[in-house]
Design an enzyme around this catalytic site. Structure first.
Site, PDB file in Angstrom:
ATOM      1  N   TYR A  13       0.804  -1.216   0.000  1.00  0.00           N
ATOM      2  CA  TYR A  13       0.000   0.000   0.000  1.00  0.00           C
ATOM      3  C   TYR A  13       0.846   1.279   0.000  1.00  0.00           C
ATOM      4  CZ  TYR A  13      -4.165  -2.798   0.754  1.00  0.00           C
ATOM      5  OH  TYR A  13      -5.202  -3.691   0.607  1.00  0.00           O
ATOM      6  N   LYS A 216       6.841   8.851  14.010  1.00  0.00           N
ATOM      7  CA  LYS A 216       5.816   8.017  13.385  1.00  0.00           C
ATOM      8  C   LYS A 216       4.955   7.318  14.433  1.00  0.00           C
ATOM      9  CE  LYS A 216       3.735   5.354  10.317  1.00  0.00           C
ATOM     10  NZ  LYS A 216       2.712   5.850   9.403  1.00  0.00           N
ATOM     11  N   GLY A 267      -8.426  -0.113  13.275  1.00  0.00           N
ATOM     12  CA  GLY A 267      -7.778  -1.063  12.379  1.00  0.00           C
ATOM     13  C   GLY A 267      -6.682  -0.429  11.564  1.00  0.00           C
ATOM     14  N   CYS A 270      -1.345   0.824  10.948  1.00  0.00           N
ATOM     15  CA  CYS A 270      -0.683   1.922  11.653  1.00  0.00           C
ATOM     16  C   CYS A 270      -1.223   2.115  13.060  1.00  0.00           C
ATOM     17  CB  CYS A 270      -0.806   3.213  10.846  1.00  0.00           C
ATOM     18  SG  CYS A 270       0.136   3.209   9.309  1.00  0.00           S
ATOM     19  N   ARG A 343      -6.494  -5.070   6.748  1.00  0.00           N
ATOM     20  CA  ARG A 343      -5.475  -5.278   7.769  1.00  0.00           C
ATOM     21  C   ARG A 343      -5.933  -4.787   9.137  1.00  0.00           C
ATOM     22  NH1 ARG A 343      -0.328  -2.454   5.233  1.00  0.00           N
ATOM     23  NH2 ARG A 343      -1.960  -0.957   4.685  1.00  0.00           N
TER      24      ARG A 343
END
Length: 426
Positions: A13, A216, A267, A270, A343
């Site tokens: 992705y 992040k 979900g 990340c 995912r």
């Protein structure tokens, strides 16, 4: 820095859109993936994921000879690692990150490295991973100097630069969003910044690798905490018989309040994953982050409980009705609206749990997926689901669902988009 060719390791992705954008800049891009079917599809000018406009840019890049996919690494000037970082054991009390894919990518790059090359890690990683990558390479290539030991005197530059794009708008945000770039030395940061300015119009902000890695994780942990507040609020409002959607709308009228929307959980690769990278490394000092993860991970169980209550309502209202005669239709499987990404999807978890315990028919509607195999439930069209459902469960607020009104009066709506049935919304 003169860049003629780039390798993108991992064509998922993030990797595939990045490869396509770089190829669109007339750089020679070699995409690498372990999945042969993915490689074959890309070389045919097709894509294996759903992302608006990506199909056209990939087709053009392949046709014009700027993008080629392969299962093996080729020698290039830049290597971008964009592989998954899953858990070692997702069922563990505190899941630990699995760096095997990053290590494998690093080992595959090692034989091809030469002086002047640049390696960028984009995969979401625990603090210290970029330095570890450099140490792996140092042990594999003793003929080259790496920044974990030689800093600015190294032969190969290594940096960390996390992606921060929104699925459904990836191509635009890859170009427009600011990037945080953390090199293992000043020279590493500067070379990585020079690379990203090939296609990034946003600001490229330089820091060290550890801070970039933590940036992040912090971004997604922050979102997780905010969503946990909304999800916990929805459970409280359900107990008090208060419309949580109206409540949040009213509270957000305050000039300094911005409560997010509740839902079935959290979900994606990340927000549902990254906070655990912090908790696993700092278990004693990450109490709020840990609690938020627990709240969001428990929300699917709560939604299933709401479905059970609707089943019991039907059985109570009609003693002749058997549980196996009740059809449950679930609307939405992806982890967020208008994409095909399953995912860590709480919606998938919920539908699986329902299919496990319910002895009647369980169907699902997912407009972004054509087929789904190996599940106890099966996909149906929206019209069929609306027709056969005794209980309708709204899990994802896809655009296709917003003007649809279930015939059934037994409804569980965890996104609040069926206003005609407000009395049944959490």
């Amino acid at each position: 820095m003169s860049i003629k060719s780039v390798s993108i390791i991992g064509l998922g992705y993030i990797g595939l859109p990045t490869a396509a954008v770089l190829a669109d800049c007339k750089l020679r891009v070699f995409g690498v993936d372990i999945n042969q079917s993915v490689v074959d599809k890309i070389n045919d000018g097709k894509i294996h994921i759903v992302e608006p406009s990506l199909d056209k840019i990939v087709l053009d890049a392949v046709r014009n000879g700027y993008l080629t996919a392969s299962t093996t690494i080729k020698e290039t000037d830049v290597y971008v690692i964009a592989v998954p970082t899953p858990f070692k054991n997702s069922k563990a009390k505190i899941p630990q990150p699995n760096l095997d894919y990053i290590k494998s990518a690093t080992y595959s790059i090692a034989p091809h490295l030469k002086r002047g090359d640049l390696i960028i890690l984009e995969s979401t990683s625990p603090v210290g991973t970029t330095k570890k990558l450099s140490e792996w390479l140092s042990a594999l290539r003793e003929d080259l100097k790496f920044p974990s030991k030689y800093l600015d005197d190294s032969d190969v530059s290594i940096a960390y630069c996390p992606e921060r794009v929104l699925p459904g708008n990836v191509l635009s945000e890859l170009i427009s969003n600011d990037r945080v770039i953390g090199g293992l030395s000043t020279n590493c940061s500067n070379k990585a910044k020079e690379f990203y300015k090939y296609f990034v119009e946003g600001e490229c902000i330089v820091t060290n690798a550890e801070t970039a890695e933590m940036t992040k994780l912090t971004e997604n942990a922050s979102r997780d905490v905010q969503i946990a507040f909304a999800n916990e609020l929805s459970v409280i409002c359900d107990e008090l018989n208060i419309d949580v959607w109206e409540l949040i709308s009213l509270a957000n009228k305050h000039p300094r309040v911005n409560i997010l929307e509740p839902g079935p959980g959290v979900g994606g690769h990340c927000i549902a994953v990254d906070p655990w990278f912090i908790v696993s490394k700092n278990p004693l000092t990450s109490q709020m982050i840990h609690t938020a993860r627990q709240i969001n991970d428990q929300k699917p169980k709560w939604v299933v409980g709401k479905v059970i209550k609707e089943i019991n309502k039907i059985l109570t209202s009609s003693t002749k009705t058997k549980s196996k005669e009740i059809t449950i239709a679930c609307f939405g499987l992806s982890f967020k609206p208008n994409i095909d990404d399953l995912r860590e999807s709480p919606a998938m978890e919920i539908v699986r749990k329902i299919a496990d315990f319910h002895d009647g028919k369980v169907v699902a509607v997912e407009p972004n997926i054509e087929k789904l195999e190996g599940e106890k439930f099966h996909l149906v069209s929206m019209d069929d689901a609306l027709e056969i459902a005794n209980i309708s469960v709204l899990l994802v607020n896809h655009d296709e669902f917003k003007n649809v009104y279930p015939k059934s009066s037994f409804i569980v709506d965890v996104k609040g988009i069926w206003p005609a049935n407000k009395s049944n919304i959490e």
